[in-house]
Scaffold this active site. Structure first.
Site, PDB file in Angstrom:
ATOM      1  N   ASP A 159      -7.375  -5.778  -0.371  1.00 36.67           N
ATOM      2  CA  ASP A 159      -6.998  -5.875  -1.682  1.00 36.67           C
ATOM      3  C   ASP A 159      -6.755  -4.478  -2.219  1.00 36.67           C
ATOM      4  O   ASP A 159      -7.088  -3.440  -1.586  1.00 36.67           O
ATOM      5  CB  ASP A 159      -7.886  -6.394  -2.626  1.00 36.67           C
ATOM      6  N   SER A 160      -5.956  -4.148  -3.165  1.00 38.29           N
ATOM      7  CA  SER A 160      -5.756  -2.925  -3.945  1.00 38.29           C
ATOM      8  C   SER A 160      -6.994  -2.457  -4.272  1.00 38.29           C
ATOM      9  O   SER A 160      -6.958  -1.302  -4.479  1.00 38.29           O
ATOM     10  CB  SER A 160      -4.883  -3.128  -5.137  1.00 38.29           C
ATOM     11  N   TYR A 212      -2.400  -1.857  -8.419  1.00 36.88           N
ATOM     12  CA  TYR A 212      -1.150  -2.016  -7.854  1.00 36.88           C
ATOM     13  C   TYR A 212      -0.258  -2.620  -8.655  1.00 36.88           C
ATOM     14  O   TYR A 212       0.967  -2.396  -8.778  1.00 36.88           O
ATOM     15  CB  TYR A 212      -1.132  -2.846  -6.640  1.00 36.88           C
ATOM     16  N   GLY A 213      -0.826  -3.506  -9.630  1.00 38.42           N
ATOM     17  CA  GLY A 213      -0.123  -4.527 -10.455  1.00 38.42           C
ATOM     18  C   GLY A 213       1.012  -3.869 -11.308  1.00 38.42           C
ATOM     19  O   GLY A 213       1.778  -4.670 -12.103  1.00 38.42           O
ATOM     20  N   CYS A 246      -5.354 -10.699  -2.716  1.00 37.23           N
ATOM     21  CA  CYS A 246      -4.718 -10.173  -3.685  1.00 37.23           C
ATOM     22  C   CYS A 246      -3.364 -10.813  -4.059  1.00 37.23           C
ATOM     23  O   CYS A 246      -2.277 -10.933  -3.061  1.00 37.23           O
ATOM     24  CB  CYS A 246      -4.184  -8.413  -3.248  1.00 37.23           C
ATOM     25  N   ASN A 247      -3.175 -11.269  -5.511  1.00 39.35           N
ATOM     26  CA  ASN A 247      -1.859 -12.172  -5.563  1.00 39.35           C
ATOM     27  C   ASN A 247      -0.645 -11.134  -5.779  1.00 39.35           C
ATOM     28  O   ASN A 247       0.104 -11.555  -5.464  1.00 39.35           O
ATOM     29  CB  ASN A 247      -2.427 -12.772  -6.989  1.00 39.35           C
ATOM     30  N   THR A 248      -0.948 -10.027  -6.250  1.00 39.74           N
ATOM     31  CA  THR A 248       0.229  -9.118  -6.619  1.00 39.74           C
ATOM     32  C   THR A 248       0.858  -8.905  -5.077  1.00 39.74           C
ATOM     33  O   THR A 248       2.153  -8.986  -4.893  1.00 39.74           O
ATOM     34  CB  THR A 248      -0.335  -7.698  -7.145  1.00 39.74           C
ATOM     35  N   GLU A 278     -12.289  -2.334 -12.497  1.00 34.00           N
ATOM     36  CA  GLU A 278     -12.497  -1.324 -11.609  1.00 34.00           C
ATOM     37  C   GLU A 278     -13.455  -0.280 -12.235  1.00 34.00           C
ATOM     38  O   GLU A 278     -14.523   0.260 -11.677  1.00 34.00           O
ATOM     39  CB  GLU A 278     -11.225  -0.819 -11.191  1.00 34.00           C
ATOM     40  N   CYS A 305      -5.245 -13.239 -10.341  1.00 36.89           N
ATOM     41  CA  CYS A 305      -5.514 -11.834  -9.962  1.00 36.89           C
ATOM     42  C   CYS A 305      -7.027 -12.103  -9.353  1.00 36.89           C
ATOM     43  O   CYS A 305      -7.787 -12.555 -10.100  1.00 36.89           O
ATOM     44  CB  CYS A 305      -5.436 -10.893 -11.092  1.00 36.89           C
ATOM     45  N   THR A 306      -7.058 -11.332  -8.434  1.00 38.29           N
ATOM     46  CA  THR A 306      -8.455 -11.547  -7.623  1.00 38.29           C
ATOM     47  C   THR A 306      -9.488 -11.051  -8.438  1.00 38.29           C
ATOM     48  O   THR A 306     -10.845 -10.937  -8.151  1.00 38.29           O
ATOM     49  CB  THR A 306      -8.431 -11.171  -6.153  1.00 38.29           C
ATOM     50  N   HIS A 307      -9.225  -9.836  -8.960  1.00 39.23           N
ATOM     51  CA  HIS A 307     -10.221  -8.966 -10.081  1.00 39.23           C
ATOM     52  C   HIS A 307     -10.902  -9.952 -11.177  1.00 39.23           C
ATOM     53  O   HIS A 307     -12.062  -9.681 -11.351  1.00 39.23           O
ATOM     54  CB  HIS A 307      -9.416  -7.901 -10.619  1.00 39.23           C
TER      55      HIS A 307
END
Ligand code: DGL
Length: 268
Positions: free
Chosen positions: A11-12, A43-44, A74-76, A152, A184-186
């Site tokens: 992931d980012s 990244y998004g 990561c979806n992005t 984050e 979004c995995t976050h």
């Protein structure tokens, strides 16, 4: 391909830990190596060209660790097209599920909200996937650029996060959605707060399990699933390993992980 090789998850930043949690629950015998590009997240909000360069570096690094599969948590990054990321690698690469079937099962009113990064929303991939199954559905996409930096930054109890959740929820609540996907995995880090904002009549969907099941099906097909032993989990990040350790404890309190700060250009 070695059945004992680890599964790579990327992931980012720390978002993909929500997918790692699900993968580890379903595959307790497997070793995992997670990589989060915390030096360059988010990244998004970046361009496609930049993101493509970053993900290629991460997959190359995981290839050098000898993984038997890579899960793009990561979806992005998934929106770039997993097929275009596959390159010459020998291992399978699995991206995030769009969750269209789960959404249409959950939504009685066929009014669906999509929360994601601006990049993911810009592709309209979720909207197209939902409408391809049911053209009568109404889809309400919501770009949420404030969430990833707040997560984050561990701002879980901040007034800024509460305000952002309320701001993004208003139009979807006004539209009367009864199912919302966290694309979004976050976002599973703040799933409880999001669910509380929408209230009881709205189902919140995390596509981590659907994604994990796709990864498992691919490993099973290749005869690469381990049936015994206790899996090891290593969490690697390109910066701020102490912060990553704290966020990992928050998402995966039950797993005893090892941690390593890495440089993607040094493969070992
Ligand atoms: N976790 C990533 C996703 O699922 C997004 C993060 C980012 O914007 O860097 O889209």
């Amino acid at each position: 391909m070695d059945i004992h090789a680890p599964i790579g998850v990327l992931d980012s930043g720390v978002g993909g830990l929500s997918v790692l949690k699900c993968l580890h629950r379903l595959l307790p015998h497997e070793d995992f190596i997670y990589v989060g590009d915390t030096a360059r997240t988010p990244y998004g909000i970046r361009t496609e060209k930049e993101i493509r360069g970053f993900v290629a570096e991460m997959i190359d690094w995981l290839a050098a660790q000898g993984v038997k599969q890579v899960v793009i948590a990561c979806n992005t990054l998934t929106m770039l097209g997993v097929d275009t990321l596959k390159g010459e690698y020998k291992f399978s690469i699995v991206g995030m599920s769009k969750g269209e079937k789960l959404l249409l099962e959950a939504s009685k009113k066929k009014k669906i909200g999509v929360l994601a990064t601006p990049f993911t929303i810009g592709t309209e991939a979720h909207k197209k996937a939902i409408l391809a199954v049911d053209s009568e559905a109404e889809v309400y996409p919501m770009p949420c650029p404030k969430f990833v930096p707040l997560i984050e930054g561990e701002q879980f109890d901040s007034p800024q996060l509460a305000a952002a959740i309320a701001e993004y929820a208003v139009p979807l609540k006004q539209a009367g959605v009864d199912a919302v996907i966290l694309s979004c995995t976050h976002f599973p880090f703040i799933q409880e707060q999001i669910a509380a904002e929408f209230g009881l009549g709205v189902t919140i969907i995390d596509p981590a399990e659907a994604t994990s099941l796709e990864a498992i099906a691919s490993l099973r097909e290749q005869g690469l699933l381990r049936g015994e032993g206790e899996g090891r989990v290593e969490v690697c990040a390109t910066a701020d390993i102490e912060r990553v350790r704290r966020l990992t404890r928050r998402m995966l309190p039950e797993i005893d992980c090892e941690f390593r700060e890495i440089n993607l250009r040094q493969k070992k």
